[in-house]
Write an enzyme that holds these catalytic residues in place. Structure first.
Site, short mmCIF file in Angstrom:
data_model
loop_
_atom_site.label_atom_id
_atom_site.label_comp_id
_atom_site.label_asym_id
_atom_site.label_seq_id
_atom_site.Cartn_x
_atom_site.Cartn_y
_atom_site.Cartn_z
N HIS A 30 0.80 -1.24 0.00
CA HIS A 30 0.00 0.00 0.00
C HIS A 30 0.83 1.29 0.00
CE1 HIS A 30 0.86 0.35 4.26
NE2 HIS A 30 0.39 1.59 4.21
C1 UD1 Z 1 -2.51 6.04 5.35
C2 UD1 Z 1 -1.26 6.51 6.09
C3 UD1 Z 1 -0.27 5.36 6.20
C4 UD1 Z 1 -0.93 4.11 6.77
C5 UD1 Z 1 -2.15 3.77 5.92
C6 UD1 Z 1 -2.87 2.54 6.40
C7 UD1 Z 1 -0.80 8.89 5.71
C8 UD1 Z 1 0.16 9.86 5.09
N1 UD1 Z 1 -0.59 7.58 5.40
O1 UD1 Z 1 -2.10 5.74 4.02
O2 UD1 Z 1 0.80 5.74 7.03
O3 UD1 Z 1 -0.01 3.04 6.74
O4 UD1 Z 1 -3.04 4.89 5.97
O5 UD1 Z 1 -3.85 2.15 5.48
O6 UD1 Z 1 -1.68 9.29 6.43
N2 UD1 Z 1 -8.99 5.29 0.10
C9 UD1 Z 1 -10.24 4.76 -0.10
N3 UD1 Z 1 -11.00 4.48 0.99
C10 UD1 Z 1 -10.57 4.72 2.24
C11 UD1 Z 1 -9.30 5.27 2.44
C12 UD1 Z 1 -8.51 5.54 1.36
O7 UD1 Z 1 -10.67 4.52 -1.22
O8 UD1 Z 1 -11.32 4.43 3.19
C13 UD1 Z 1 -8.15 5.56 -1.09
C14 UD1 Z 1 -8.27 6.97 -1.57
O9 UD1 Z 1 -8.38 6.96 -2.94
C15 UD1 Z 1 -6.97 7.63 -1.13
C16 UD1 Z 1 -6.00 6.46 -1.06
O10 UD1 Z 1 -6.79 5.32 -0.78
O11 UD1 Z 1 -6.53 8.61 -2.03
C17 UD1 Z 1 -4.96 6.66 0.00
O12 UD1 Z 1 -5.59 6.91 1.26
P1 UD1 Z 1 -4.89 7.83 2.40
O13 UD1 Z 1 -5.66 7.77 3.63
O14 UD1 Z 1 -4.55 9.14 1.83
O15 UD1 Z 1 -3.51 7.11 2.64
P2 UD1 Z 1 -3.18 5.60 2.86
O16 UD1 Z 1 -2.47 5.12 1.65
O17 UD1 Z 1 -4.34 4.79 3.32
#
Ligand code: UD1
Length: 350
Positions: A198
Site C-alpha cells: 500500500h
Molecule cells: C494512510 C497513512 C499510512 C498508513 C495507511 C494505512 C498517511 C500519510 N498515510 O495511508 O501511514 O499506513 O493509511 O492504510 O496518512 N482510500 C479509499 N477508501 C478509504 C481510504 C482511502 O478509497 O477508506 C483511497 C483513496 O483513494 C486515497 C488512497 O486510498 O486517495 C490513500 O488513502 P490515504 O488515507 O490518503 O492514505 P493511505 O495510503 O491509506
C-alpha cells in the site's frame, strides 16, 4: 480529566482499541473519540470498530481523501473546531498519518496537551510522508510513548528524552486479544503467503508496481494479496491485473481475518510497518518490500528481511529463520495502555 483520542486511519483503530478497553477503569477520566474520516470505506474503518469493541466516535469529520496538503489542512480545521467546543485537557494521537499530524498541530496551538502513542519511530527516509509526520508530531507533543528501546533511543538522539516514557507497544495487546479468538476457530490449512502492498513508493509508479506484481505472480507458493483501495486504484489506472499466475487479489482483511491468515500462512510479504511486527510476534518469516524498517529488532534471527527487489522470493528463504533468536519482549510486557493512561494522569511538566 477530559481526554480525546483522535484517529482516522486503519492502523490507528488497532492502537486505539486497548486504550478504550482500559480507560473506563479510571473514573477520573472522561474519554471520547474523534474520527477524522481519513479512512471511510467500511472495510478500512467501521469493521475495525466493531470487531475490536471500540465505542462509537463522538464525531466523524468525514475528511476523506485528497492531496497531503488538502487532507492535512481539512483535518487541522476540523480538529480545531472540535477541540474548541469540547475543551479537553489532553489529546492522544497515534502513529504517523496525516490525522496524527493534523490533530497534534491543532491541539498544541490551542495549548491543549498532546500525547503521542507510538512515538520515536524513524526510517531515516524523509521521502516518506509518514517520516515527516513522525518528526513533527514528536517535537510538538508533551508526552511521548515509544514502543521499543530503538524508538526511545531515536528520541534521545533528537533531544526529546525528557518527554519520552518507554511503555511498550499497544499493538501487542490488540494482537493477543485477537489471537485468543482466532485460535478458538478452525484455521485454514492450504499452503499460502499473506501479502499486502500500500505504500506510495510501491504503488504510485507504474514500472515499480508492475515489477512487484510480476515478481509476486511467479512465486512457487500461492500468494493472497489483501488489497488496499490505493493499490486497486493505481492498478486500474496503470492497467495492471492484480490476479495473475500464483498471485490472487482479495479484499482488505478485517483484523480477525488478518490474524487468522498470518497464523496459518507460510510467511508474509508486505510494505506495512504494522504487519512486519505482527508477522514477527506470530513467528512468521517476513519479506519487507522496502529499503528500511522502523522495527530493526525484527531483523534479528532473519525473521524479517528487507528485500525491495524481491530477490528472496525464488529461494527457500521461509525456512531460513533462527528459531532461537526470537524475542517479543522488545515490544514490552503487554501493559502499554495502562502505562500510557497512568503517565497522563501523573503528568507534571518538565
Ligand atoms: C494512510 C497513512 C499510512 C498508513 C495507511 C494505512 C498517511 C500519510 N498515510 O495511508 O501511514 O499506513 O493509511 O492504510 O496518512 N482510500 C479509499 N477508501 C478509504 C481510504 C482511502 O478509497 O477508506 C483511497 C483513496 O483513494 C486515497 C488512497 O486510498 O486517495 C490513500 O488513502 P490515504 O488515507 O490518503 O492514505 P493511505 O495510503 O491509506
Amino acid at each position: 480529566m477530559r481526554v480525546i483520542s483522535v484517529v482516522g486511519a486503519r492502523p490507528q483503530f488497532i492502537k486505539l482499541a486497548p486504550i478504550c478497553w482500559r480507560i473506563n477503569q479510571y473514573t477520573e477520566i472522561d474519554h471520547e473519540i474523534l474520527h477524522t474520516g481519513q479512512h471511510y470505506d467500511e472495510a478500512l474503518s467501521k469493521q475495525f470498530f466493531q470487531e475490536l469493541n471500540i465505542p462509537e466516535p463522538t464525531e466523524n469529520l468525514l475528511i476523506g481523501s485528497g492531496t497531503h496538503a488538502e487532507q492535512t489542512a481539512k483535518i487541522l480545521i476540523g480538529v480545531e473546531k472540535f477541540l474548541l467546543h469540547h475543551k479537553p485537557d489532553w489529546i492522544l494521537v497515534y502513529g504517523d498519518t496525516n490525522s496524527t499530524i493534523g490533530a497534534a498541530l491543532a491541539s498544541t496551538k490551542l495549548g491543549i496537551k498532546v500525547a503521542h502513542v507510538e512515538a520515536g519511530l524513524r526510517s531515516g527516509n524523509k521521502k516518506m510522508p509518514e517520516e515527516i509526520n513522525r518528526i513533527i508530531v514528536d517535537h510538538v507533543s508533551d508526552l511521548l510513548f515509544p514502543p521499543s528501546l530503538a524508538s526511545h533511543n531515536n528520541l534521545i538522539t533528537e533531544g526529546l528524552q525528557q518527554k519520552s516514557k518507554i511503555v511498550g507497544d499497544v499493538m501487542v495487546e490488540t494482537l493477543n486479544y485477537m489471537k485468543t479468538i482466532v485460535l478458538q476457530n478452525n484455521l485454514p490449512t492450504e499452503l499460502k503467503i499473506f501479502a499486502t502492498i500500500h505504500r506510495a513508493e510501491n504503488t504510485d509508479e507504474k514500472s515499480r508496481l508492475k515489477f512487484l506484481i510480476d515478481s509476486l505472480s511467479k512465486s512457487k507458493i500461492p500468494i493472497n494479496l489483501f488489497t488496499h483501495p490505493r493499490l486497486i486504484r493505481k492498478a486500474q489506472e496503470f492497467g495492471i491485473s492484480l490476479t495473475k499466475g500464483n498471485l490472487r487479489a482479495v479484499p482488505p482483511a478485517s483484523y480477525f481475518q488478518l490474524v487468522t491468515e498470518i497464523i496459518s500462512s507460510t510467511g508474509v510479504i508486505t510494505d506495512s510497518g504494522g504487519i512486519q511486527k505482527e508477522a514477527y510476534l506470530l513467528q512468521k518469516p517476513c519479506i519487507t518490500m522496502r529499503n528500511e524498517t522502523e522495527w530493526p529488532e525484527t531483523l534479528n534471527g532473519r525473521w524479517n528481511k528487507l528485500d525491495p527487489e524481491l530477490e528472496l522470493l525464488g529461494r527457500n528463504w521461509w525456512f531460513d529463520v533462527n528459531q532461537n533468536d526470537h524475542s517479543a519482549y522488545f515490544l514490552g510486557d503487554g501493559l502499554a495502555s495502562k502505562k500510557i493512561i497512568e503517565n497522563i494522569l501523573n503528568y507534571s511538566p518538565v
